[in-house]
Design an enzyme around this catalytic site. Structure first.
Site, PDB file in Angstrom:
ATOM      1  N   HIS A 120     -10.992  -3.325   3.215  1.00 58.93           N
ATOM      2  CA  HIS A 120     -10.981  -2.898   4.403  1.00 58.93           C
ATOM      3  C   HIS A 120     -11.851  -1.716   5.246  1.00 58.93           C
ATOM      4  CE1 HIS A 120      -8.092  -0.265   2.569  1.00 58.93           C
ATOM      5  NE2 HIS A 120      -7.872   0.558   3.734  1.00 58.93           N
ATOM      6  N   ASP A 121     -12.213  -0.983   3.924  1.00 57.63           N
ATOM      7  CA  ASP A 121     -13.140   0.065   4.086  1.00 57.63           C
ATOM      8  C   ASP A 121     -14.627  -0.098   3.928  1.00 57.63           C
ATOM      9  OD1 ASP A 121     -10.942   1.907   4.640  1.00 57.63           O
ATOM     10  OD2 ASP A 121     -10.891   2.484   2.168  1.00 57.63           O
ATOM     11  N   GLU A 170      -6.299   4.111  -5.886  1.00 56.35           N
ATOM     12  CA  GLU A 170      -7.545   4.403  -5.283  1.00 56.35           C
ATOM     13  C   GLU A 170      -7.994   5.804  -5.570  1.00 56.35           C
ATOM     14  OE1 GLU A 170      -9.949   4.155  -0.987  1.00 56.35           O
ATOM     15  OE2 GLU A 170      -8.090   5.242  -1.316  1.00 56.35           O
ATOM     16  N   ASP A 195      -2.959   4.698  -2.372  1.00 54.96           N
ATOM     17  CA  ASP A 195      -3.894   5.228  -1.564  1.00 54.96           C
ATOM     18  C   ASP A 195      -4.449   6.650  -2.066  1.00 54.96           C
ATOM     19  OD1 ASP A 195      -5.352   4.902   1.062  1.00 54.96           O
ATOM     20  OD2 ASP A 195      -4.557   6.677   1.727  1.00 54.96           O
ATOM     21  N   ASP A 197       1.051  -1.324   0.060  1.00 56.94           N
ATOM     22  CA  ASP A 197       0.130  -0.025  -0.299  1.00 56.94           C
ATOM     23  C   ASP A 197       0.913   1.099  -0.131  1.00 56.94           C
ATOM     24  OD1 ASP A 197      -2.422   1.450   0.678  1.00 56.94           O
ATOM     25  OD2 ASP A 197      -3.233  -0.219   1.230  1.00 56.94           O
TER      26      ASP A 197
HETATM   27  O1  TEU Z   1      -9.482   5.479   1.995  1.00 52.82           O
HETATM   28  C1  TEU Z   1     -10.114   6.637   1.178  1.00 52.82           C
HETATM   29  C2  TEU Z   1     -11.505   6.854   1.216  1.00 52.82           C
HETATM   30  O2  TEU Z   1     -11.905   8.082   1.015  1.00 52.82           O
HETATM   31  C3  TEU Z   1     -12.456   5.850   1.890  1.00 52.82           C
HETATM   32  O3  TEU Z   1     -12.601   4.647   1.410  1.00 52.82           O
HETATM   33  C4  TEU Z   1     -12.499   6.202   3.341  1.00 52.82           C
HETATM   34  O4  TEU Z   1     -12.182   4.897   3.879  1.00 52.82           O
HETATM   35  C5  TEU Z   1     -13.906   6.282   3.730  1.00 52.82           C
HETATM   36  O5  TEU Z   1     -14.955   5.367   3.392  1.00 52.82           O
HETATM   37  C6  TEU Z   1     -14.413   7.798   3.513  1.00 52.82           C
HETATM   38  O6  TEU Z   1     -15.673   8.066   3.919  1.00 52.82           O
HETATM   39  C7  TEU Z   1      -8.334   5.374   1.990  1.00 52.82           C
HETATM   40  C8  TEU Z   1      -7.957   3.891   2.702  1.00 52.82           C
HETATM   41  O7  TEU Z   1      -8.355   2.966   2.136  1.00 52.82           O
HETATM   42  C9  TEU Z   1      -8.552   4.140   4.031  1.00 52.82           C
HETATM   43  O8  TEU Z   1      -8.391   3.091   4.924  1.00 52.82           O
HETATM   44  C10 TEU Z   1      -7.848   5.337   4.682  1.00 52.82           C
HETATM   45  O9  TEU Z   1      -8.462   5.740   5.905  1.00 52.82           O
HETATM   46  C11 TEU Z   1      -7.724   6.569   3.927  1.00 52.82           C
HETATM   47  O10 TEU Z   1      -7.534   6.484   2.421  1.00 52.82           O
HETATM   48  C12 TEU Z   1      -6.849   7.642   4.266  1.00 52.82           C
HETATM   49  O11 TEU Z   1      -5.512   7.275   4.164  1.00 52.82           O
END
Ligand code: TEU
Ligand code: CA
Length: 551
Positions: free
Chosen positions: A326-327, A257, A204, A97
């Site tokens: 994971h989100d 992403e 990310d 990542d």
């Molecule tokens: O996530 C970015 C993001 O905007 C979303 O997926 C976020 O987790 C959330 O849903 C917004 O409401 C990435 C990573 O995958 C996430 O785990 C991190 O927290 C984020 O970036 C910051 O680095």
């Protein structure tokens, strides 16, 4: 289009929750190594590791305090070398990542940035409040931008008497990519890990790097200021440069992403003539159950889901296919309601029917579900905590209602420990895990499913094999033959051959008139001359000619 990527499968590991080797309740690198043989049985091509760098873990590793060190909780650099070696032996490549939009506020650069005479001050984005006030008065912030985690994107810093920008938590200050030195530091980081044998990066929030200017921005999807920092020409420029100077020459796989990206953006990012990223994660299909903000749910309609998927399939050449990470809450709980093994397999089939590189998130292959949170104390995620606070304090939402909103959507749903066995803590750890294990470990676990030929796990293995071996699945064009909220028929067409997928999203047995060859169904006890679909059954057929026939 990069054809070699079209039949690849990538397995995402959230290291904190995968396997704990030293019984401190936290997953780690040795834990991952101990499960490489399991991953090998899946026959995936790559592992993507969520961040394992040094971090104070406000956002579980997405806040990095040193890009060149391994988080002590996860192990040592030695362990990482061993992981690379052991994966190589099993013909599995490693994707790291890459979190370079922001650092942790504990990163050395950020600490040094507080000295306005230091060169590091310009590594971050400091601005005066509009009234140049020294106090953090409401409304005094430099502009109207809001953070992805709720509230203003600006935090007042006492030492510099300025505000700094954080598009995520205040513990995650944004780096300043207008500063060439920041770009150069990033290149160093990437090269360091390439030299260690890493094959790719999941980048990310990579479409947020370039901010156009710091004036007030527009409002969309719950965010203010998006037009100033989402997929700007500056971000495209940085990504093209990284591709040309760093990723391209070393043939490094990049998956972006890219929040808020449209099909148009996707085609710019992945345009072969000016390549920025090999593929991107889009979010549109993750929004079909949300009203305006992800926290507010609307009823899931399969027609909506399939139509969004179809749009990306037909309009974008290189897709990164995923339902979970994971989100996101677990897909089975999200798009259906209660756990049902038949539904887990149906979603698996849908995932693999799509053209592109397929991503599986740990536990998805065994049908893991959301966690039945009963108190707020069980929540660990910074985003959930921030939003809860805003709901209860700023909007005066009663605690009980706020909790109800949070628990369904919280990212923690995906972060509960991997369920290995029907033993203490699902055999994830001998100690109490950092986050609770789901209570359904007794029937949803790897060991159970290895031994059950009709399990979700064994079905996923079959799908991965199919993906690797079937050229129609690899190259075939996508066509949506039929869709409503109950059924869908997806077809893939290649060299005048058709591979079709029928999905029954309902709990009802359905009549089926089909005189093609049935290859397999989600139900292993397939009888020939099948003339009905079972509840939640998915079916794969093949036919040779008349590709324009309606079914
Ligand atoms: O996530 C970015 C993001 O905007 C979303 O997926 C976020 O987790 C959330 O849903 C917004 O409401 C990435 C990573 O995958 C996430 O785990 C991190 O927290 C984020 O970036 C910051 O680095
Ligand atoms: Ca551990």
């Amino acid at each position: 289009m990069n054809e070699t990527l079209l039949n690849k499968v990538i397995y995402q590991i959230y290291p904190r929750s995968f396997m704990d080797s030293n019984n401190d309740g936290i997953g780690d690198i040795q834990g991952i190594i101990s499960k490489l043989d399991y991953i090998k049985t899946l026959e995936v091509d790559y592992i993507w590791l969520s961040p394992i760098y040094k971090s104070p873990n406000f956002d579980n590793g997405y806040d990095i305090s040193s890009y060149f060190e391994i988080n002590e909780e996860f192990g040592t650099m030695e362990d990482f070398h061993q992981l690379i070696e052991e994966s190589k032996k099993r013909d599995i490549k490693i994707i790291m990542d890459l979190v370079i939009n922001h650092t942790s506020w504990e990163h050395e650069w950020f600490k040094l940035s507080k000295d306005i005479n230091s060169k590091y001050h310009n590594y971050y984005i400091y601005k005066d409040g509009i009234n140049k006030s020294k106090k953090n008065i409401k409304g005094d912030v430099p502009n109207n931008w809001t953070s992805f985690f709720g509230g203003s994107a600006w935090e007042y810093d006492d030492i510099t008497s300025k505000y700094y920008l954080h598009l995520f938590a205040k513990e995650q200050p944004d780096l300043n990519y207008d500063n060439e030195e920041v770009y150069n530091e990033t290149v160093k980081v990437i090269k360091f890990w390439i030299d260690k044998g890493v094959s790719g990066f999941r980048c990310d929030v990579i479409n947020l790097l370039g901010k156009t200017d710091y004036s007030n921005g527009k409002f969309k999807g719950g965010l203010t200021g998006y037009d100033k920092y989402v997929s700007t020409h500056k971000s495209h420029k940085i990504l093209r440069r990284l591709q040309e100077e760093v990723f391209g020459p070393k043939k490094i796989l990049t998956i972006g992403e890219t929040v808020f990206s449209t099909v148009k953006d996707a085609n710019i990012f992945t345009n072969k003539k000016a390549l920025e990223l090999d593929m991107i994660f889009s979010f549109e299909h993750m929004e079909i159950d949300a009203i305006f903000l992800k926290w507010f749910h609307r009823k899931v309609r399969f027609k909506r889901l399939i139509n969004v998927l179809a749009k990306w399939q037909t309009e974008v050449k290189q897709n990164a296919i995923y339902f979970e990470n994971h989100d996101q809450p677990r897909s089975i709980s999200r798009w259906f309601k209660k756990y049902d093994e038949r539904q887990a397999k149906l979603l698996g089939l849908l995932l693999f029917s799509l053209k592109g590189t397929t991503f599986i998130y740990q536990g998805e292959e065994i049908g893991m579900t959301n966690y039945p949170f009963s108190t707020f104390d069980e929540i660990r995620d910074i985003e959930s905590k921030n939003v809860y606070e805003i709901l209860t304090k700023n909007f005066k939402v009663p605690k009980k209602s706020a909790f109800k909103i949070i628990k369904k959507v919280s990212r923690d749903n995906a972060r509960t420990p991997m369920q290995w066995e029907n033993e203490l803590n699902a055999s994830f750890s001998g100690a109490e895990p950092w986050i609770n294990v789901n209570k359904n470990l007794s029937y949803i676990n790897v060991l159970n499913e290895i031994n059950d030929s009709n399990s979700t796990l064994n079905f996923y293995k079959k799908l991965i094999k199919f993906k690797h071996e079937n050229n129609i699945l690899k190259y075939g064009d996508f066509r949506l033959n039929k869709v409503n909220n109950k059924y869908a028929i997806i077809e893939r067409i290649y060299q005048n051959k058709v591979l079709g997928f029928i999905f029954n999203f309902t709990g009802k047995k359905t009549k089926l008139v089909l005189d093609f060859d049935i290859l397999f169904t989600t139900n292993s006890s397939l009888k020939e001359n099948k003339n009905f679909l079972l509840p939640y059954e998915g079916l794969v057929y093949q036919r040779k000619k008349n590709i324009n026939d309606e079914i």
